[in-house]
Design a protein around this motif. Structure first.
Motif, PDB file in Angstrom:
ATOM      1  N   LEU A   1      -0.902  13.763  24.734  1.00 37.61           N
ATOM      2  CA  LEU A   1      -2.249  14.298  24.933  1.00 37.61           C
ATOM      3  C   LEU A   1      -2.417  14.859  26.342  1.00 37.61           C
ATOM      4  O   LEU A   1      -3.138  15.843  26.540  1.00 37.61           O
ATOM      5  CB  LEU A   1      -3.300  13.218  24.671  1.00 37.61           C
ATOM      6  CG  LEU A   1      -3.483  12.796  23.207  1.00 37.61           C
ATOM      7  CD1 LEU A   1      -4.574  11.743  23.095  1.00 37.61           C
ATOM      8  CD2 LEU A   1      -3.817  13.986  22.319  1.00 37.61           C
TER       9      LEU A   1
ATOM     10  N   TYR B   1      -0.789  14.532  36.753  1.00 40.33           N
ATOM     11  CA  TYR B   1      -2.071  14.444  36.040  1.00 40.33           C
ATOM     12  C   TYR B   1      -3.122  13.721  36.887  1.00 40.33           C
ATOM     13  O   TYR B   1      -4.239  14.219  37.077  1.00 40.33           O
ATOM     14  CB  TYR B   1      -1.861  13.727  34.709  1.00 40.33           C
ATOM     15  CG  TYR B   1      -3.094  13.679  33.836  1.00 40.33           C
ATOM     16  CD1 TYR B   1      -3.610  14.839  33.275  1.00 40.33           C
ATOM     17  CD2 TYR B   1      -3.736  12.470  33.566  1.00 40.33           C
ATOM     18  CE1 TYR B   1      -4.739  14.805  32.462  1.00 40.33           C
ATOM     19  CE2 TYR B   1      -4.857  12.428  32.754  1.00 40.33           C
ATOM     20  CZ  TYR B   1      -5.350  13.592  32.207  1.00 40.33           C
ATOM     21  OH  TYR B   1      -6.465  13.552  31.404  1.00 40.33           O
TER      22      TYR B   1
ATOM     23  N   ARG C   1      -6.503  15.254  38.922  1.00 37.93           N
ATOM     24  CA  ARG C   1      -7.845  14.722  38.639  1.00 37.93           C
ATOM     25  C   ARG C   1      -8.527  14.257  39.925  1.00 37.93           C
ATOM     26  O   ARG C   1      -9.738  14.456  40.103  1.00 37.93           O
ATOM     27  CB  ARG C   1      -7.743  13.562  37.644  1.00 37.93           C
ATOM     28  CG  ARG C   1      -7.323  13.983  36.238  1.00 37.93           C
ATOM     29  CD  ARG C   1      -7.307  12.831  35.281  1.00 37.93           C
ATOM     30  NE  ARG C   1      -8.655  12.375  34.964  1.00 37.93           N
ATOM     31  CZ  ARG C   1      -8.922  11.350  34.153  1.00 37.93           C
ATOM     32  NH1 ARG C   1      -7.937  10.681  33.593  1.00 37.93           N
ATOM     33  NH2 ARG C   1     -10.162  10.999  33.911  1.00 37.93           N
TER      34      ARG C   1
ATOM     35  N   GLN D   1      -1.574  18.511  26.692  1.00 36.23           N
ATOM     36  CA  GLN D   1      -2.551  19.456  26.169  1.00 36.23           C
ATOM     37  C   GLN D   1      -3.832  19.504  27.000  1.00 36.23           C
ATOM     38  O   GLN D   1      -4.729  20.280  26.706  1.00 36.23           O
ATOM     39  CB  GLN D   1      -2.890  19.097  24.714  1.00 36.23           C
ATOM     40  CG  GLN D   1      -1.714  19.208  23.763  1.00 36.23           C
ATOM     41  CD  GLN D   1      -1.147  20.616  23.698  1.00 36.23           C
ATOM     42  OE1 GLN D   1      -1.895  21.582  23.622  1.00 36.23           O
ATOM     43  NE2 GLN D   1       0.174  20.746  23.735  1.00 36.23           N
ATOM     44  N   ASP D   2      -3.901  18.685  28.046  1.00 32.31           N
ATOM     45  CA  ASP D   2      -5.087  18.659  28.898  1.00 32.31           C
ATOM     46  C   ASP D   2      -4.967  19.655  30.052  1.00 32.31           C
ATOM     47  O   ASP D   2      -5.875  19.754  30.879  1.00 32.31           O
ATOM     48  CB  ASP D   2      -5.292  17.245  29.462  1.00 32.31           C
ATOM     49  CG  ASP D   2      -6.762  16.928  29.683  1.00 32.31           C
ATOM     50  OD1 ASP D   2      -7.599  17.545  29.009  1.00 32.31           O
ATOM     51  OD2 ASP D   2      -7.074  16.078  30.522  1.00 32.31           O
TER      52      ASP D   2
ATOM     53  N   ASN E   1     -11.944  13.655  17.961  1.00 38.04           N
ATOM     54  CA  ASN E   1     -11.969  14.448  19.190  1.00 38.04           C
ATOM     55  C   ASN E   1     -10.815  13.994  20.079  1.00 38.04           C
ATOM     56  O   ASN E   1     -10.794  12.835  20.501  1.00 38.04           O
ATOM     57  CB  ASN E   1     -13.303  14.248  19.919  1.00 38.04           C
ATOM     58  CG  ASN E   1     -13.427  15.134  21.148  1.00 38.04           C
ATOM     59  OD1 ASN E   1     -12.445  15.589  21.721  1.00 38.04           O
ATOM     60  ND2 ASN E   1     -14.651  15.388  21.571  1.00 38.04           N
ATOM     61  N   PRO E   2      -9.840  14.876  20.379  1.00 37.67           N
ATOM     62  CA  PRO E   2      -8.680  14.470  21.193  1.00 37.67           C
ATOM     63  C   PRO E   2      -9.058  13.885  22.551  1.00 37.67           C
ATOM     64  O   PRO E   2      -8.312  13.070  23.099  1.00 37.67           O
ATOM     65  CB  PRO E   2      -7.895  15.781  21.368  1.00 37.67           C
ATOM     66  CG  PRO E   2      -8.334  16.647  20.244  1.00 37.67           C
ATOM     67  CD  PRO E   2      -9.765  16.286  19.985  1.00 37.67           C
ATOM     68  N   LYS E   3     -10.210  14.289  23.089  1.00 39.74           N
ATOM     69  CA  LYS E   3     -10.632  13.810  24.412  1.00 39.74           C
ATOM     70  C   LYS E   3     -11.474  12.539  24.340  1.00 39.74           C
ATOM     71  O   LYS E   3     -11.772  11.938  25.389  1.00 39.74           O
ATOM     72  CB  LYS E   3     -11.400  14.913  25.144  1.00 39.74           C
ATOM     73  CG  LYS E   3     -10.554  16.140  25.465  1.00 39.74           C
ATOM     74  CD  LYS E   3     -11.336  17.132  26.302  1.00 39.74           C
ATOM     75  CE  LYS E   3     -10.503  18.361  26.612  1.00 39.74           C
ATOM     76  NZ  LYS E   3      -9.334  18.036  27.457  1.00 39.74           N
ATOM     77  N   ARG E   4     -11.848  12.127  23.139  1.00 43.01           N
ATOM     78  CA  ARG E   4     -12.683  10.935  23.002  1.00 43.01           C
ATOM     79  C   ARG E   4     -12.205  10.095  21.817  1.00 43.01           C
ATOM     80  O   ARG E   4     -12.903   9.937  20.821  1.00 43.01           O
ATOM     81  CB  ARG E   4     -14.151  11.329  22.811  1.00 43.01           C
ATOM     82  CG  ARG E   4     -14.789  11.976  24.036  1.00 43.01           C
ATOM     83  CD  ARG E   4     -16.265  12.269  23.801  1.00 43.01           C
ATOM     84  NE  ARG E   4     -16.891  12.853  24.972  1.00 43.01           N
ATOM     85  CZ  ARG E   4     -16.862  14.145  25.257  1.00 43.01           C
ATOM     86  NH1 ARG E   4     -16.240  14.988  24.433  1.00 43.01           N
ATOM     87  NH2 ARG E   4     -17.448  14.615  26.345  1.00 43.01           N
TER      88      ARG E   4
ATOM     89  N   ASN F   1      -0.755   8.930  24.473  1.00 47.77           N
ATOM     90  CA  ASN F   1      -1.332   9.320  25.768  1.00 47.77           C
ATOM     91  C   ASN F   1      -0.481  10.377  26.444  1.00 47.77           C
ATOM     92  O   ASN F   1      -0.998  11.348  27.011  1.00 47.77           O
ATOM     93  CB  ASN F   1      -1.465   8.102  26.678  1.00 47.77           C
ATOM     94  CG  ASN F   1      -2.577   7.173  26.244  1.00 47.77           C
ATOM     95  OD1 ASN F   1      -3.509   7.596  25.577  1.00 47.77           O
ATOM     96  ND2 ASN F   1      -2.475   5.915  26.619  1.00 47.77           N
TER      97      ASN F   1
END
Length: 331
Positions: free
Chosen positions: A159, A194, A198, A162-163, A132-135, A156
């Motif tokens: 990734l 980023y 958030r 892609q978030d 899982n790219p997020k985990r 990182n």
């Protein structure tokens, strides 16, 4: 040499394959190429021929070959109506994960792919590895580093791209592959924004309903295009202001008003928001640390090794500091 590269086994000789039997790799994330690149390659082929053979594999149950490396040469040769192309043929057909990994290594080492092309392929590799790219666990990352030869920092970085919402990804991807990059569309903006985004999501989610991430990034691109932002690190002032708000040291409503100005007004900078909202908080934090350091230094001072002249200099400066403190803090 990576583990995957050591497994590359070719047929002994370079072969010339009919161009009609060669096809592009559907897993190649770089689906568009600029006309300028193709025109330059066409001129080179006309002058010198194809210097580097394509790397291909034969599809099982077929007489067609799929490209692992050389799609630009393939496209340029099609425009020139060439009948055959030199190619190195793999002995074995790779599965999807092997194909992605091999293309990744070839193009990443050659620096032939753009940042977003690498990012897209990295996500595909992660999914093909059943992750899982997020985990990503520590073990997942270790396997990924081994598979791609990327550092944890770069993993990182890619990734993060892609978030973002697909509209943002598509915008930067288009800019990377078009002949003229969209002014201000620097992918590093996404890295610097980023954390602020958030923080905004956490502290003021209602703001994102009216000004979604796409709108915020559009504002950042325009500021960069108009030289309002010169260095992408300037966006870090936003994170400092939001961090202060998260600690309750800045009025969230006031900060929200400033961020809205930032989004709507191209000339509003992250630093101007910081100066209006959070600078004093960080000055106080800095003074507190310096006071602690000064107190510790005085306590640790070996008075026996200090001359009377040095003592006088120190006490005079501390007296001046005390006068300043009384004056500034109205004590």
């Amino acid at each position: 040499m990576t583990e995957d590269e050591t497994k590359l086994n070719y047929q002994d000789e370079i072969q010339y394959l009919p161009i009609s039997k060669i096809e592009a790799n559907k897993h190649n994330p770089r689906q568009r190429f600029s006309e300028e690149e193709e025109d330059e390659l066409i001129a080179s082929i006309l002058e010198k021929g194809i210097l580097n053979p394509l790397i291909v594999f034969k599809k099982s149950g077929s007489d067609e070959y799929v490209i692992l490396d050389g799609e630009r040469r393939f496209r340029a040769s099609n425009k020139l109506n060439l009948k055959e192309l030199p190619a190195r043929i793999l002995l074995d057909e790779p599965d999807k994960l092997e194909s992605l990994s091999l293309m990744f290594h070839i193009h990443h080492v050659q620096k032939d792919w753009t940042q977003f092309s690498i990012s897209i392929t990295l996500i595909d590799i992660i999914k093909e590895m059943g992750m899982n790219p997020k985990r990503l666990s520590k073990n997942d990352r270790a396997q990924l580093i081994k598979k791609t030869s990327l550092s944890n920092y770069k993993i990182n970085r890619y990734l993060i791209f892609q978030d973002y919402p697909q509209e943002v990804i598509d915008r930067f991807l288009r800019s990377e592959i078009e002949e003229e990059q969209e002014p201000g569309a620097d992918p590093d903006i996404l890295l610097e924004m980023y954390r602020p985004i958030r923080q905004i999501t956490k502290l003021m989610p209602e703001l994102l309903k009216k000004y979604p991430v796409e709108k915020i990034i559009d504002s950042c691109i325009k500021k960069k295009a108009n030289d309002v932002i010169i260095n992408n690190k300037e966006f870090r002032f936003l994170n400092k202001s939001l961090t202060a708000a998260d600690k309750g040291m800045v009025n969230k409503e006031r900060l929200k008003e400033e961020i809205i100005k930032f989004i709507k007004n191209v000339n509003t900078t992250p630093e101007s928001i910081y100066l209006k909202t959070a600078e004093t908080y960080f000055q106080v934090q800095s003074l507190a640390k310096m006071t602690e350091t000064l107190t510790e230094e005085i306590n640790n001072l070996n008075l026996a090794n200090i001359s009377s002249l040095e003592r006088t200099k120190i006490t005079n400066r501390l007296d001046k500091l005390q006068v300043l403190i009384k004056s500034r803090f109205d004590i």
